[in-house]
Design a protein around this motif. Structure first.
Motif, short mmCIF file in Angstrom:
data_model
loop_
_atom_site.label_atom_id
_atom_site.label_comp_id
_atom_site.label_asym_id
_atom_site.label_seq_id
_atom_site.Cartn_x
_atom_site.Cartn_y
_atom_site.Cartn_z
N GLU A 201 0.83 -1.21 0.00
CA GLU A 201 0.00 0.00 0.00
C GLU A 201 0.86 1.26 0.00
O GLU A 201 0.57 2.24 -0.70
N ASN A 202 1.95 1.24 0.79
CA ASN A 202 2.86 2.38 0.80
C ASN A 202 3.49 2.60 -0.57
O ASN A 202 3.65 3.74 -1.02
N ASP A 209 1.54 9.42 -5.52
CA ASP A 209 2.07 10.75 -5.22
C ASP A 209 3.00 11.24 -6.33
O ASP A 209 2.99 12.42 -6.70
N GLU A 210 3.82 10.32 -6.85
CA GLU A 210 4.72 10.70 -7.93
C GLU A 210 3.95 11.07 -9.19
O GLU A 210 4.31 12.02 -9.89
N ALA A 215 2.07 15.23 -12.84
CA ALA A 215 0.97 15.91 -13.52
C ALA A 215 0.92 17.37 -13.16
O ALA A 215 0.69 18.25 -14.00
N ARG A 216 1.15 17.67 -11.87
CA ARG A 216 1.12 19.06 -11.41
C ARG A 216 2.25 19.87 -12.04
O ARG A 216 2.05 20.98 -12.54
N ASP A 217 3.46 19.29 -12.06
CA ASP A 217 4.60 20.02 -12.62
C ASP A 217 4.45 20.24 -14.12
O ASP A 217 4.72 21.33 -14.62
N VAL A 218 4.03 19.18 -14.83
CA VAL A 218 3.89 19.32 -16.28
C VAL A 218 2.83 20.36 -16.62
O VAL A 218 2.99 21.18 -17.53
N HIS A 219 1.72 20.36 -15.86
CA HIS A 219 0.67 21.37 -16.11
C HIS A 219 1.20 22.77 -15.87
O HIS A 219 1.02 23.67 -16.68
N GLN A 363 -3.05 24.34 -4.53
CA GLN A 363 -3.63 24.09 -3.21
C GLN A 363 -2.89 22.94 -2.51
O GLN A 363 -2.59 23.00 -1.31
N GLU A 364 -2.58 21.89 -3.26
CA GLU A 364 -1.85 20.76 -2.68
C GLU A 364 -0.46 21.18 -2.24
O GLU A 364 0.02 20.77 -1.17
N ARG A 365 0.21 21.98 -3.06
CA ARG A 365 1.55 22.45 -2.67
C ARG A 365 1.49 23.31 -1.41
O ARG A 365 2.35 23.20 -0.53
N ALA A 366 0.47 24.17 -1.31
CA ALA A 366 0.33 25.03 -0.14
C ALA A 366 0.09 24.20 1.12
O ALA A 366 0.70 24.44 2.17
N GLU A 367 -0.80 23.23 1.03
CA GLU A 367 -1.10 22.39 2.20
C GLU A 367 0.13 21.62 2.64
O GLU A 367 0.30 21.34 3.84
N ALA A 368 0.99 21.25 1.71
CA ALA A 368 2.17 20.46 2.05
C ALA A 368 3.13 21.22 2.94
O ALA A 368 3.89 20.60 3.70
#
Length: 406
Positions: A201-202, A209-210, A215-219, A363-368
Motif C-alpha cells: 500500500e505504501n 504521489d509521484e 501531472a502538477r509540474d507538467v501542467h 492548493q496541494e503544494r500550499a497544504e504540504a
C-alpha cells in the motif's frame, strides 16, 4: 456464504478474501503446506499401533478405519482453511475465519475423534490434540483457545472416571503446547502478511504521489510556457508585415521558449525540478510585457522566507499565467513579504466553473508546507490570488521594513 456480484459473477466478500492467499495456491505451495500439516500426524502412531495390535476384531478394525478417515479429513480441513493459518490477503470482517463448510468439517473431526477414543481407547484420544489445534484456524484464536481448554479439561476428567484409563498428562500437555505453538505461528504469519500488505500500500501511494507531482509540474510548466509562446506567436504574426526584423526576433524568442519548456518538462519527469523565485520574477516581467500588461513586480525576493520560496515561485507562475490567459487585465501587481505572495489584476475576476487543475495543484503544494491559498474576485473589478503562511518556527521574525513591493 458465497457472494457473487451482479456483473461478472465473481465471488467476493470474506470468503473471496480468505481464498486469496497468494503463494499458497501454487502446486509447490500446496505441497509445502500439506507437508507441514501432515508431518505432525506421526504422533498418531501410538493410536494406529494400538488398533493394529487388536486387529481382526470388529472394534479394532473399526478404529483403524476411523483413524484413516480422521487423517484424511484433517488434511482436507487444513487445505480448506490454510489461508487462516498463513494469513489472509485483506481483512476478514466476519466473526469466523471460514465458511460453514469449514465448521462442518471440524464437527466431523469431533465425531471421528470421539469414535477413535471409543474404539481404540485412551491412545485414540491422541486425535484430540489435532482437534484442539484445528479449532484455532476454524474459529477465531480466542474461541479456539477456549475450545482447546475445554478438551484438556474433558480429557483430564475422563482419565479419572473411565475404567482402564490411567492419569497420563502427556496428551494434555501435548494439546497445550501444540495450541501455543500454532497460535504463535498463526499470529506471526498473519502479521507478516499484514506487513507485506502495508508495504504494498505504501508503494502504491508513493507511485500515486509521484504521478500527482508529475501531472502538477507538467501542467504548471507547459501551461505557462505555452501561454507565452501563443502570445509571442500572435505578436510575430502581426509584425510580419510592419516589422520583419522584430518578427524574426520574436520567432527566435519562440524557439528559445520552446527549448526551455522542453528542458523543464524533462527535469519534471526526472523528478528534480526546482523553482527559483528570482527567475520566475524575471519570467513574469517578460511575459506580462509581451502580453501588453503593465507589470508592478518586486525587484527582489529577499523578504520571502526560504521555506516558502519554491511555493511562491509556483504561485507566481500560476497567477501570471492565469492573468495572461483568462483575465483580460491591463495591469498586474505582485507583492512579496515574510508571509508569502499576493498576485492581483484589474481583469474580469472569477470565471464560472470549477477551479482549474493549476489552482488545485497549487492548493496541494500550499497544504504540504502548512500555507493557506485564497483566490477570488475583487470589487469592483479584478482578481486576487494569495498564498500565505505563518513565520517558520525556526526563523526569527523578519523586519517589517523588509517588505518588498514595487
Amino acid at each position: 456464504m458465497s457472494e457473487r456480484n451482479a456483473e461478472g459473477g465473481r465471488t467476493t466478500g470474506p470468503r473471496a478474501q480468505l481464498l486469496d492467499h497468494t503463494g499458497y495456491d501454487t502446486w509447490s505451495g500446496r505441497v509445502v503446506a500439506f507437508f507441514f500439516a501432515g508431518i505432525w500426524l506421526v504422533f498418531l502412531s501410538d493410536a494406529f499401533s494400538a488398533a493394529w495390535q487388536q486387529r481382526q476384531t470388529l472394534r479394532a478394525d473399526g478404529g483403524l478405519v476411523v483413524l484413516v478417515l480422521f487423517v484424511v479429513l484433517y488434511l482436507v480441513h487444513f487445505s480448506h482453511l490454510r489461508a487462516a493459518v498463513w494469513g489472509t490477503r485483506g481483512s476478514v470482517p466476519s466473526r469466523w475465519y471460514v465458511t460453514p463448510i469449514g465448521i462442518a468439517s471440524w464437527a466431523g473431526l469431533c465425531v471421528l475423534a470421539a469414535l477413535a477414543t471409543v474404539t481404540v481407547g485412551q491412545k485414540g484420544a491422541a486425535t484430540w490434540v489435532f482437534l484442539a489445534v484445528s479449532g484455532l484456524w476454524t474459529f477465531r484464536v480466542r474461541i479456539g483457545l477456549v475450545v482447546g481448554a475445554c478438551l484438556v479439561a474433558l480429557y483430564e476428567f475422563l482419565t479419572f472416571h473411565v475404567d482402564g484409563w490411567t492419569h497420563d498428562v502427556s496428551i494434555s500437555m501435548s494439546m497445550v503446547l501444540a495450541m501455543l505453538a500454532v497460535t504463535g505461528g498463526m499470529i506471526a504469519s498473519q502479521r507478516q502478511r499484514a506487513l507485506a500488505e502495508a508495504r504494498e500500500e505504501n508503494a502504491r501511494l508513493a507511485i500515486q504521489d509521484e504521478r500527482n507531482r508529475m501531472a502538477r509540474d507538467v501542467h504548471d510548466i507547459l501551461g505557462h510556457s505555452l501561454t507565452v509562446i501563443t502570445v509571442k506567436a500572435e505578436l510575430a504574426a502581426r509584425l510580419l508585415e510592419v516589422s520583419p526584423e522584430r518578427a524574426r526576433a520574436e520567432v527566435a524568442d519562440l524557439e528559445r521558449l520552446a527549448r526551455d519548456a522542453l528542458a523543464d518538462v524533462r527535469q519534471a519527469v526526472a523528478g528534480f525540478r526546482e523553482m527559483s523565485l528570482p527567475a520566475e520574477l524575471a519570467r513574469a516581467r517578460a511575459s506580462l510585457a509581451t502580453a501588453g500588461i503593465e507589470a508592478d513586480l518586486p525587484t527582489a525576493a529577499d523578504a520571502v522566507p526560504s521555506h516558502l520560496r519554491e511555493l511562491c515561485a509556483w504561485t507566481l507562475r500560476e497567477g501570471v499565467t492565469n492573468v495572461i490567459r483568462h483575465s483580460g487585465a491591463t495591469s498586474c501587481k505582485v507583492i512579496l513579504d515574510e508571509h508569502g505572495i499576493t498576485v492581483t489584476d484589474d481583469g474580469v475576476g472569477v470565471q464560472p466553473g470549477s477551479p482549474g487543475t493549476g489552482l488545485l495543484g497549487l492548493q496541494e503544494r500550499a497544504e504540504a508546507v502548512g500555507a493557506r491559498l485564497v483566490a477570488g474576485s475583487l470589487e469592483p473589478r479584478g482578481y486576487r490570488l494569495s498564498v500565505t503562511a505563518p513565520p517558520h518556527p525556526r526563523q526569527s521574525d523578519p523586519d517589517p521594513h523588509e517588505r518588498v513591493e514595487a
